[in-house]
Design a protein around this motif. Structure first.
Motif, PDB file in Angstrom:
ATOM      1  N   LYS A 207     -25.738   7.406 -34.041  1.00  0.00           N
ATOM      2  CA  LYS A 207     -26.348   8.486 -33.584  1.00  0.00           C
ATOM      3  C   LYS A 207     -25.327   9.082 -32.289  1.00  0.00           C
ATOM      4  O   LYS A 207     -25.589   9.980 -31.667  1.00  0.00           O
ATOM      5  CB  LYS A 207     -27.633   8.301 -33.169  1.00  0.00           C
ATOM      6  N   PHE A 208     -24.699   8.159 -31.881  1.00  0.00           N
ATOM      7  CA  PHE A 208     -23.877   8.221 -30.479  1.00  0.00           C
ATOM      8  C   PHE A 208     -22.252   8.311 -31.003  1.00  0.00           C
ATOM      9  O   PHE A 208     -21.828   7.761 -31.722  1.00  0.00           O
ATOM     10  CB  PHE A 208     -24.227   7.250 -29.582  1.00  0.00           C
ATOM     11  N   GLY A 209     -21.563   8.896 -29.944  1.00  0.00           N
ATOM     12  CA  GLY A 209     -20.012   8.945 -30.092  1.00  0.00           C
ATOM     13  C   GLY A 209     -19.464   7.564 -30.000  1.00  0.00           C
ATOM     14  O   GLY A 209     -20.169   6.545 -29.269  1.00  0.00           O
ATOM     15  N   ARG A 210     -18.170   7.464 -30.129  1.00  0.00           N
ATOM     16  CA  ARG A 210     -17.583   6.368 -29.918  1.00  0.00           C
ATOM     17  C   ARG A 210     -17.551   6.159 -28.340  1.00  0.00           C
ATOM     18  O   ARG A 210     -17.280   7.024 -27.399  1.00  0.00           O
ATOM     19  CB  ARG A 210     -16.140   6.326 -30.407  1.00  0.00           C
ATOM     20  N   MET A 211     -17.520   4.711 -28.148  1.00  0.00           N
ATOM     21  CA  MET A 211     -17.231   4.342 -26.720  1.00  0.00           C
ATOM     22  C   MET A 211     -16.142   4.507 -26.138  1.00  0.00           C
ATOM     23  O   MET A 211     -15.125   3.903 -26.539  1.00  0.00           O
ATOM     24  CB  MET A 211     -18.097   2.974 -26.426  1.00  0.00           C
ATOM     25  N   VAL A 212     -16.058   5.049 -24.858  1.00  0.00           N
ATOM     26  CA  VAL A 212     -14.689   5.184 -24.272  1.00  0.00           C
ATOM     27  C   VAL A 212     -14.695   4.989 -22.923  1.00  0.00           C
ATOM     28  O   VAL A 212     -15.944   4.973 -22.254  1.00  0.00           O
ATOM     29  CB  VAL A 212     -14.014   6.752 -24.582  1.00  0.00           C
ATOM     30  N   MET A 213     -13.920   4.239 -22.245  1.00  0.00           N
ATOM     31  CA  MET A 213     -13.800   4.038 -20.809  1.00  0.00           C
ATOM     32  C   MET A 213     -13.117   5.112 -20.067  1.00  0.00           C
ATOM     33  O   MET A 213     -12.332   6.027 -20.423  1.00  0.00           O
ATOM     34  CB  MET A 213     -13.204   2.545 -20.584  1.00  0.00           C
ATOM     35  N   PRO A 214     -13.482   5.000 -18.601  1.00  0.00           N
ATOM     36  CA  PRO A 214     -12.918   6.106 -17.777  1.00  0.00           C
ATOM     37  C   PRO A 214     -11.380   6.061 -17.907  1.00  0.00           C
ATOM     38  O   PRO A 214     -10.853   4.981 -17.928  1.00  0.00           O
ATOM     39  CB  PRO A 214     -13.562   5.674 -16.273  1.00  0.00           C
ATOM     40  N   GLY A 215     -10.675   7.231 -18.049  1.00  0.00           N
ATOM     41  CA  GLY A 215      -9.365   7.350 -17.903  1.00  0.00           C
ATOM     42  C   GLY A 215      -8.759   7.500 -19.582  1.00  0.00           C
ATOM     43  O   GLY A 215      -7.476   7.751 -19.581  1.00  0.00           O
ATOM     44  N   THR A 216      -9.730   7.620 -20.421  1.00  0.00           N
ATOM     45  CA  THR A 216      -9.341   7.945 -21.770  1.00  0.00           C
ATOM     46  C   THR A 216      -9.297   9.208 -22.155  1.00  0.00           C
ATOM     47  O   THR A 216     -10.101  10.082 -21.682  1.00  0.00           O
ATOM     48  CB  THR A 216     -10.414   7.121 -22.700  1.00  0.00           C
ATOM     49  N   GLN A 217      -8.233   9.642 -22.922  1.00  0.00           N
ATOM     50  CA  GLN A 217      -8.153  11.063 -23.373  1.00  0.00           C
ATOM     51  C   GLN A 217      -9.143  11.293 -24.616  1.00  0.00           C
ATOM     52  O   GLN A 217      -9.069  10.618 -25.797  1.00  0.00           O
ATOM     53  CB  GLN A 217      -6.798  11.358 -23.792  1.00  0.00           C
ATOM     54  N   ILE A 218     -10.015  12.110 -24.422  1.00  0.00           N
ATOM     55  CA  ILE A 218     -11.084  12.630 -25.513  1.00  0.00           C
ATOM     56  C   ILE A 218     -10.342  13.452 -26.428  1.00  0.00           C
ATOM     57  O   ILE A 218     -10.614  13.121 -27.686  1.00  0.00           O
ATOM     58  CB  ILE A 218     -11.989  13.300 -24.899  1.00  0.00           C
ATOM     59  N   GLY A 219      -9.617  14.383 -26.248  1.00  0.00           N
ATOM     60  CA  GLY A 219      -8.943  15.357 -27.114  1.00  0.00           C
ATOM     61  C   GLY A 219      -8.358  16.417 -26.298  1.00  0.00           C
ATOM     62  O   GLY A 219      -8.016  16.198 -25.226  1.00  0.00           O
ATOM     63  N   VAL A 220      -7.995  17.527 -26.752  1.00  0.00           N
ATOM     64  CA  VAL A 220      -7.625  18.735 -26.365  1.00  0.00           C
ATOM     65  C   VAL A 220      -8.384  19.904 -26.664  1.00  0.00           C
ATOM     66  O   VAL A 220      -9.304  20.154 -27.440  1.00  0.00           O
ATOM     67  CB  VAL A 220      -6.122  19.060 -26.588  1.00  0.00           C
ATOM     68  N   LEU A 221      -8.191  20.907 -25.830  1.00  0.00           N
ATOM     69  CA  LEU A 221      -8.839  22.335 -25.946  1.00  0.00           C
ATOM     70  C   LEU A 221      -8.668  22.747 -27.411  1.00  0.00           C
ATOM     71  O   LEU A 221      -7.872  22.869 -27.960  1.00  0.00           O
ATOM     72  CB  LEU A 221      -8.561  23.192 -24.864  1.00  0.00           C
ATOM     73  N   THR A 222      -9.834  23.039 -27.932  1.00  0.00           N
ATOM     74  CA  THR A 222      -9.875  23.857 -29.333  1.00  0.00           C
ATOM     75  C   THR A 222      -9.201  24.966 -29.325  1.00  0.00           C
ATOM     76  O   THR A 222      -9.050  25.596 -28.306  1.00  0.00           O
ATOM     77  CB  THR A 222     -11.188  23.949 -29.800  1.00  0.00           C
ATOM     78  N   LYS A 223      -8.775  25.452 -30.565  1.00  0.00           N
ATOM     79  CA  LYS A 223      -7.962  26.894 -30.471  1.00  0.00           C
ATOM     80  C   LYS A 223      -8.979  27.811 -29.918  1.00  0.00           C
ATOM     81  O   LYS A 223      -8.427  28.821 -29.166  1.00  0.00           O
ATOM     82  CB  LYS A 223      -7.746  27.149 -32.138  1.00  0.00           C
ATOM     83  N   GLU A 224     -10.168  27.712 -30.121  1.00  0.00           N
ATOM     84  CA  GLU A 224     -11.227  28.751 -29.640  1.00  0.00           C
ATOM     85  C   GLU A 224     -11.022  28.779 -28.222  1.00  0.00           C
ATOM     86  O   GLU A 224     -11.114  29.997 -27.578  1.00  0.00           O
ATOM     87  CB  GLU A 224     -12.626  28.471 -30.069  1.00  0.00           C
ATOM     88  N   VAL A 225     -11.229  27.484 -27.556  1.00  0.00           N
ATOM     89  CA  VAL A 225     -11.203  27.735 -26.089  1.00  0.00           C
ATOM     90  C   VAL A 225      -9.809  28.186 -25.528  1.00  0.00           C
ATOM     91  O   VAL A 225      -9.778  28.865 -24.446  1.00  0.00           O
ATOM     92  CB  VAL A 225     -11.555  26.165 -25.515  1.00  0.00           C
ATOM     93  N   GLN A 226      -8.930  27.522 -26.154  1.00  0.00           N
ATOM     94  CA  GLN A 226      -7.461  28.162 -25.551  1.00  0.00           C
ATOM     95  C   GLN A 226      -7.401  29.741 -25.691  1.00  0.00           C
ATOM     96  O   GLN A 226      -6.988  30.369 -24.808  1.00  0.00           O
ATOM     97  CB  GLN A 226      -6.383  27.699 -26.705  1.00  0.00           C
ATOM     98  N   GLU A 227      -7.888  30.171 -26.638  1.00  0.00           N
ATOM     99  CA  GLU A 227      -7.861  31.562 -26.788  1.00  0.00           C
ATOM    100  C   GLU A 227      -8.725  32.496 -25.744  1.00  0.00           C
ATOM    101  O   GLU A 227      -8.594  33.537 -25.363  1.00  0.00           O
ATOM    102  CB  GLU A 227      -8.416  32.179 -28.199  1.00  0.00           C
ATOM    103  N   LEU A 228     -10.147  31.852 -25.646  1.00  0.00           N
ATOM    104  CA  LEU A 228     -10.922  32.320 -24.349  1.00  0.00           C
ATOM    105  C   LEU A 228     -10.370  32.039 -23.045  1.00  0.00           C
ATOM    106  O   LEU A 228     -10.497  33.056 -22.314  1.00  0.00           O
ATOM    107  CB  LEU A 228     -12.225  31.417 -24.394  1.00  0.00           C
ATOM    108  N   THR A 229      -9.611  31.082 -22.860  1.00  0.00           N
ATOM    109  CA  THR A 229      -9.111  30.873 -21.497  1.00  0.00           C
ATOM    110  C   THR A 229      -7.763  31.448 -21.201  1.00  0.00           C
ATOM    111  O   THR A 229      -7.279  31.392 -19.953  1.00  0.00           O
ATOM    112  CB  THR A 229      -9.100  29.507 -21.089  1.00  0.00           C
ATOM    113  N   GLY A 230      -7.003  31.500 -22.309  1.00  0.00           N
ATOM    114  CA  GLY A 230      -5.674  31.855 -21.935  1.00  0.00           C
ATOM    115  C   GLY A 230      -4.448  30.476 -21.807  1.00  0.00           C
ATOM    116  O   GLY A 230      -3.448  30.444 -21.349  1.00  0.00           O
ATOM    117  N   LEU A 231      -5.196  29.190 -21.981  1.00  0.00           N
ATOM    118  CA  LEU A 231      -4.389  28.082 -21.660  1.00  0.00           C
ATOM    119  C   LEU A 231      -4.213  27.484 -23.040  1.00  0.00           C
ATOM    120  O   LEU A 231      -4.556  28.061 -24.417  1.00  0.00           O
ATOM    121  CB  LEU A 231      -5.591  26.887 -20.949  1.00  0.00           C
ATOM    122  N   GLY A 232      -3.172  26.218 -23.126  1.00  0.00           N
ATOM    123  CA  GLY A 232      -2.661  25.902 -24.122  1.00  0.00           C
ATOM    124  C   GLY A 232      -3.731  24.596 -24.693  1.00  0.00           C
ATOM    125  O   GLY A 232      -4.836  24.472 -24.025  1.00  0.00           O
TER     126      GLY A 232
END
Length: 505
Positions: A207-232
Motif C-alpha cells: 500500500k506504500f511506495g518504495r522506501m527512499v532515503m534523503p538525497g534520492t532522485q524520485i523522478g522528473v517532472l511529467t510532460k503535463e507539469v513541464q507544459e504547465l510550468t514551461g520547464l523541462g
C-alpha cells in the motif's frame, strides 16, 4: 538573485503557510530567495478537518512558473512538510479525497482504543521508538478503518504528504524515510515499515511506495507539469521530507557534541545519534526516534512551544494584537519573574477552547498567582518554556551518559544548544534557555528547513560531500547569535519550583 548559475527549488510547507524558495551555493556560501508565499488553509467540513492538497499543488506550480518566467535554471526540486498526514490514491491513479489534517477530532480517542484493544503501548514503542501522540499516522489510520472510511477502503496507495506532492509532479510513488518515521509504523532499526503494525490496520507493505532515503532522485517532472510550468524534465529529489529532518540537517554544528532546539509552534529538542535509543527510560519519558539524514536518528522530544503564545495572542484585545512581538515580549520582561509557572506539555494545553483560560486554571489548581495581563501571561509562558527546556536537556544528557539498547554512541557533555527556526529570533527566550540549561545557545538559522532542503538537493547533485560539509557551508554563511548563561542560582531555584509544581499537578 541574478539569473546566472544553477538553482535549487525548495517547497517548504507548514501547517499554516507555505513557501517556494530558490537557493544556490557559490564561493563556499549559500544564498536564498523567497519566490512565493501562500496560506495553507485548514478546511472544516462535515465534522472533519482537511488539507487542500490541490491548492498546495497549484501553489507549487505557480512558483515553478515564476522561476521559468525569470529564466532561472533549476537543477532540482525538493519538498518538505509537516509530519504524519497522508493522501489516499485510487486504482485509477487519482486522489480519492483531500487528506485529513492531524488535528481532526476523529483521532482524539483512537490512540487509547488501539492501545487497549490491539497492541499494548509498550509493544508499539518497542517496535517504533516513537513518542505517543494521538495524531500519529498509526492512530489516524486505525480511526479511519473503524469508521469504514471509503477512501481508506479503496486506496491503492497511501502516500505521506510530501511524497503525494512529489507524485503529483512526477507520477512516481515513494515513501521517504524521514517522513515515514513520523508515522509510528516504522522500525528504526530495520528502517522499514513494520508488517505487524500494518497488518493490525488491515494493510500491507504494497500500500506504500518504495522506501527512499534523503538525497534520492524520485523522478522528473511529467510532460503535463513541464507544459504547465514551461520547464523541462527537472529532477525531483527526496529531501528530508519531514520539515524537522531538513531543519536538523541545517544545524551549523562543528561536531556531534550538540543538542538542537527547533523552535516554532512546536519546540523539538533532541540530539543526533547513529542508532535509535529505545529502552524503558525513553519509553517512560516519551522520547521519539525519527529518521535523519545519512542513516542517523533524531532522538528528540516534542514540547508544546510557541503554540501557547500564539493561541493567547489570538484571544487578546485588538490593541494588544497590534503590538509587535518585541513590544509585547519586552513588556513581559518588566513583570515579576517566575511568579506563575506551568508545564507547557500538560494535556490541558493541547487544544483548549481558551488558552488564556487554561493557563489561568492551571495556576489556580496549583495554588499560584493567576496571571491576568498579557505581559504576565507572556512572562509565564517564556519562563515555563525555558524551565521545560532545562528538564528535557538534562534528560538528553542522561541518555548520553547511560548508553543502552545496543546503540553505538560515545558519552559526551552537551555544552552547546543550537536554536533553529522562527524561534531563533526570540532574544528573550533564547537568553532564558541559556540561563536555564547552563549551555551556550547559538541562535540561527531562522530558515533552517529551507536551507536543509536545498543543501540535500545540492548533496544529491554532488555539490557537497556529506552532512558535515553542508553544515560547514551553512556556518560559513551565517552570523550566529550567541547567548551565554547567567544568573545560575536564580534559575536553579526557579527550576526547583518548577519541579515541585509540575510533579504535584
Amino acid at each position: 538573485m541574478n539569473n546566472n548559475g544553477e538553482y535549487y527549488f525548495a517547497v517548504d510547507l507548514g501547517a499554516t503557510s507555505g513557501r517556494t524558495i530558490i537557493g544556490r551555493i557559490a564561493d563556499n556560501k549559500f544564498e536564498l530567495e523567497e519566490i512565493t508565499r501562500f496560506p495553507n488553509n485548514l478546511i472544516v467540513q462535515g465534522g472533519h478537518y482537511y488539507w487542500d492538497i490541490f491548492a498546495l499543488y497549484f501553489e507549487i506550480i505557480k512558483g515553478l512558473k515564476e522561476v521559468a518566467r525569470r529564466g532561472l535554471k533549476i537543477t532540482s526540486i525538493g519538498i518538505d512538510t509537516w509530519g504524519v498526514d497522508f493522501v489516499f490514491i485510487g486504482d485509477d491513479n487519482a486522489i480519492l479525497r483531500n487528506p485529513r489534517a492531524y488535528r481532526d477530532p476523529v483521532t482524539f480517542e483512537a490512540m487509547d482504543d488501539y492501545l487497549k484493544n490491539v497492541f499494548s503501548k509498550k509493544d508499539v514503542y518497542n517496535v517504533t521508538g516513537i513518542q505517543f501522540m494521538f495524531f500519529n499516522s498509526l492512530f489516524q489510520l486505525y480511526a479511519m478503518r473503524k469508521e469504514d472510511n471509503s477512501a481508506f477502503n479503496h486506496a491503492k496507495k497511501i502516500l505521506f504528504v510530501p511524497d503525494a506532492l512529489s507524485w503529483m509532479l512526477t507520477g512516481e510513488e515513494v515513501c521517504e524515510y524521514t517522513i515515514a518515521s513520523t508515522s509510528q509504523l516504522l522500525d528504526p532499526r530495520t528502517k522499514q515499515l513494520d508488517e505487524q503494525l500494518l497488518a493490525s490496520l488491515g494493510l500491507d507493505r504494497s500500500k506504500f511506495g518504495r522506501m527512499v532515503m534523503p538525497g534520492t532522485q524520485i523522478g522528473v517532472l511529467t510532460k503535463e507539469v513541464q507544459e504547465l510550468t514551461g520547464l523541462g524534465a527537472v529532477p525531483v529529489i527526496a529531501v528530508a521530507g519531514h520539515d524537522t529532518g531538513s531543519a536538523v540537517a541545517a544545524v551549523p554544528a562543528k561536531n556531534e557534541h550538540f543538542a538542537y532546539l527547533s523552535s516554532g509552534t512546536w519546540s523539538l529538542m533532541g540530539i543526533e545519534t547513529k542508532d535509535a535509543i529505545i529502552n524503558d527510560l525513553s519509553y517512560e519519558r516519551n522520547f521519539t526516534n525519527e529518521g535523519g539524514v545519512e542513516g542517523t536518528t533524531r532522538f528528540l522530544k516534542n514540547i508544546c512551544g510557541m503554540w501557547l503564545y500564539e493561541r493567547c495572542r489570538l484571544e487578546w484585545p485588538e490593541e494588544v494584537r497590534k503590538l509587535s512581538h518585541p513590544e509585547l515580549q519586552g513588556s513581559a520582561m518588566q513583570v515579576e519573574a517566575f511568579r506563575s509557572i506551568i508545564n507547557p506539555d500538560d494535556q490541558v494545553f493541547a487544544s483548549p477552547t481558551s488558552m488564556i483560560g487554561a493557563i489561568q486554571q492551571y495556576c489556580r489548581e496549583t495554588n499560584q498567582p493567576v496571571p491576568e495581563t498579557p505581559a504576565e501571561i507572556c512572562r509565564c509562558i517564556f519562563d515555563s518554556l525555558a524551565l521545560r527546556y532545562r528538564q528535557v536537556f538534562g534528560w538528553l544528557q542522561e541518555f548520553l551518559d547511560k548508553p543502552s539498547s545496543g546503540a553505538e554512541r560515545s558519552s559526551f557533555n552537551l555544552d552547546v544548544l543550537h536554536v533553529i527556526g522562527g524561534g531563533s529570533l526570540n532574544k528573550y527566550l533564547n537568553q532564558f534557555t541559556a540561563n536555564a540549561t547552563g549551555a551556550t545557545v547559538l541562535a540561527g538559522p531562522q530558515e533552517g528547513t529551507a536551507i536543509g532542503n536545498i543543501m540535500l538537493q545540492a548533496k544529491a547533485a554532488g555539490m557537497v560531500k556529506d552532512i558535515w560539509e553542508m553544515r560547514r557551508i551553512i556556518a560559513n554563511s551565517l552570523d550566529l547569535v550567541k547567548y551565554e548563561p547567567t544568573d545560575k542560582a536564580i534559575w536553579d531555584e526557579a527550576y526547583e519550583k518548577y519541579l515541585r509544581i509540575t510533579d504535584n499537578k
